[in-house]
Design a protein around this motif. Structure first.
Motif, PDB file in Angstrom:
ATOM      1  N   VAL A   3       0.844  -1.204   0.000  1.00 15.09           N
ATOM      2  CA  VAL A   3       0.000   0.000   0.000  1.00 15.09           C
ATOM      3  C   VAL A   3       0.876   1.249   0.000  1.00 15.09           C
ATOM      4  O   VAL A   3       0.628   2.192  -0.754  1.00 15.09           O
ATOM      5  CB  VAL A   3      -0.949  -0.005   1.217  1.00 15.09           C
ATOM      6  CG1 VAL A   3      -1.669   1.329   1.343  1.00 15.09           C
ATOM      7  CG2 VAL A   3      -1.944  -1.137   1.099  1.00 15.09           C
ATOM      8  N   THR A   7       1.185  -0.299  -4.765  1.00 15.06           N
ATOM      9  CA  THR A   7       1.073  -1.508  -5.573  1.00 15.06           C
ATOM     10  C   THR A   7       0.309  -2.558  -4.779  1.00 15.06           C
ATOM     11  O   THR A   7      -0.312  -2.257  -3.769  1.00 15.06           O
ATOM     12  CB  THR A   7       2.474  -2.000  -6.007  1.00 15.06           C
ATOM     13  OG1 THR A   7       2.321  -3.041  -6.966  1.00 15.06           O
ATOM     14  CG2 THR A   7       3.312  -2.448  -4.841  1.00 15.06           C
ATOM     15  N   SER A   8       0.340  -3.773  -5.235  1.00 18.71           N
ATOM     16  CA  SER A   8      -0.375  -4.847  -4.542  1.00 18.71           C
ATOM     17  C   SER A   8       0.626  -5.873  -3.998  1.00 18.71           C
ATOM     18  O   SER A   8       1.740  -6.002  -4.526  1.00 18.71           O
ATOM     19  CB  SER A   8      -1.334  -5.549  -5.501  1.00 18.71           C
ATOM     20  OG  SER A   8      -0.598  -6.297  -6.463  1.00 18.71           O
ATOM     21  N   ARG A  10       0.499  -8.979  -4.398  1.00 19.65           N
ATOM     22  CA  ARG A  10       0.740  -9.949  -5.481  1.00 19.65           C
ATOM     23  C   ARG A  10       1.845  -9.457  -6.421  1.00 19.65           C
ATOM     24  O   ARG A  10       2.705 -10.223  -6.850  1.00 19.65           O
ATOM     25  CB  ARG A  10      -0.541 -10.176  -6.263  1.00 19.65           C
ATOM     26  CG  ARG A  10      -0.390 -11.144  -7.395  1.00 19.65           C
ATOM     27  CD  ARG A  10      -1.720 -11.422  -7.991  1.00 19.65           C
ATOM     28  NE  ARG A  10      -2.368 -12.350  -7.092  1.00 19.65           N
ATOM     29  CZ  ARG A  10      -3.139 -13.335  -7.480  1.00 19.65           C
ATOM     30  NH1 ARG A  10      -3.417 -13.484  -8.758  1.00 19.65           N
ATOM     31  NH2 ARG A  10      -3.682 -14.159  -6.620  1.00 19.65           N
ATOM     32  N   LYS A  11       1.842  -8.158  -6.728  1.00 18.15           N
ATOM     33  CA  LYS A  11       2.876  -7.589  -7.615  1.00 18.15           C
ATOM     34  C   LYS A  11       4.243  -7.668  -6.946  1.00 18.15           C
ATOM     35  O   LYS A  11       5.242  -7.999  -7.598  1.00 18.15           O
ATOM     36  CB  LYS A  11       2.515  -6.135  -7.958  1.00 18.15           C
ATOM     37  CG  LYS A  11       3.537  -5.401  -8.775  1.00 18.15           C
ATOM     38  CD  LYS A  11       3.649  -5.935 -10.181  1.00 18.15           C
ATOM     39  CE  LYS A  11       4.537  -5.004 -10.988  1.00 18.15           C
ATOM     40  NZ  LYS A  11       5.427  -5.713 -11.877  1.00 18.15           N
TER      41      LYS A  11
END
Length: 58
Positions: A3, A7-8, A10-11
């Motif tokens: 956060v 980004t995430s 998962r990324k």
């Protein structure tokens, strides 16, 4: 962390492969940053106070 970076999770896992690799990359960058800050400071002959002041003023 994801956060804060916009980004995430998962990324991040895709980019680094695992949490362990991510932590390793963060620690390696922190080590490089510390080396940049202390580059050129005398290894001996300076007090801790003098070394910290030199780092602070970099």
């Amino acid at each position: 962390m994801a956060v804060a970076l916009g980004t995430s999770p998962r990324k991040l896992l895709y980019d680094f492969g695992s949490k362990q690799e991510l932590v390793g990359a963060v620690l390696a960058e922190a080590r490089r940053g510390a080396e940049r800050l202390t580059h050129g400071l005398p290894a001996t002959g300076a007090t801790v106070h003098e070394r910290l002041r030199a780092i602070w003023t970099c």
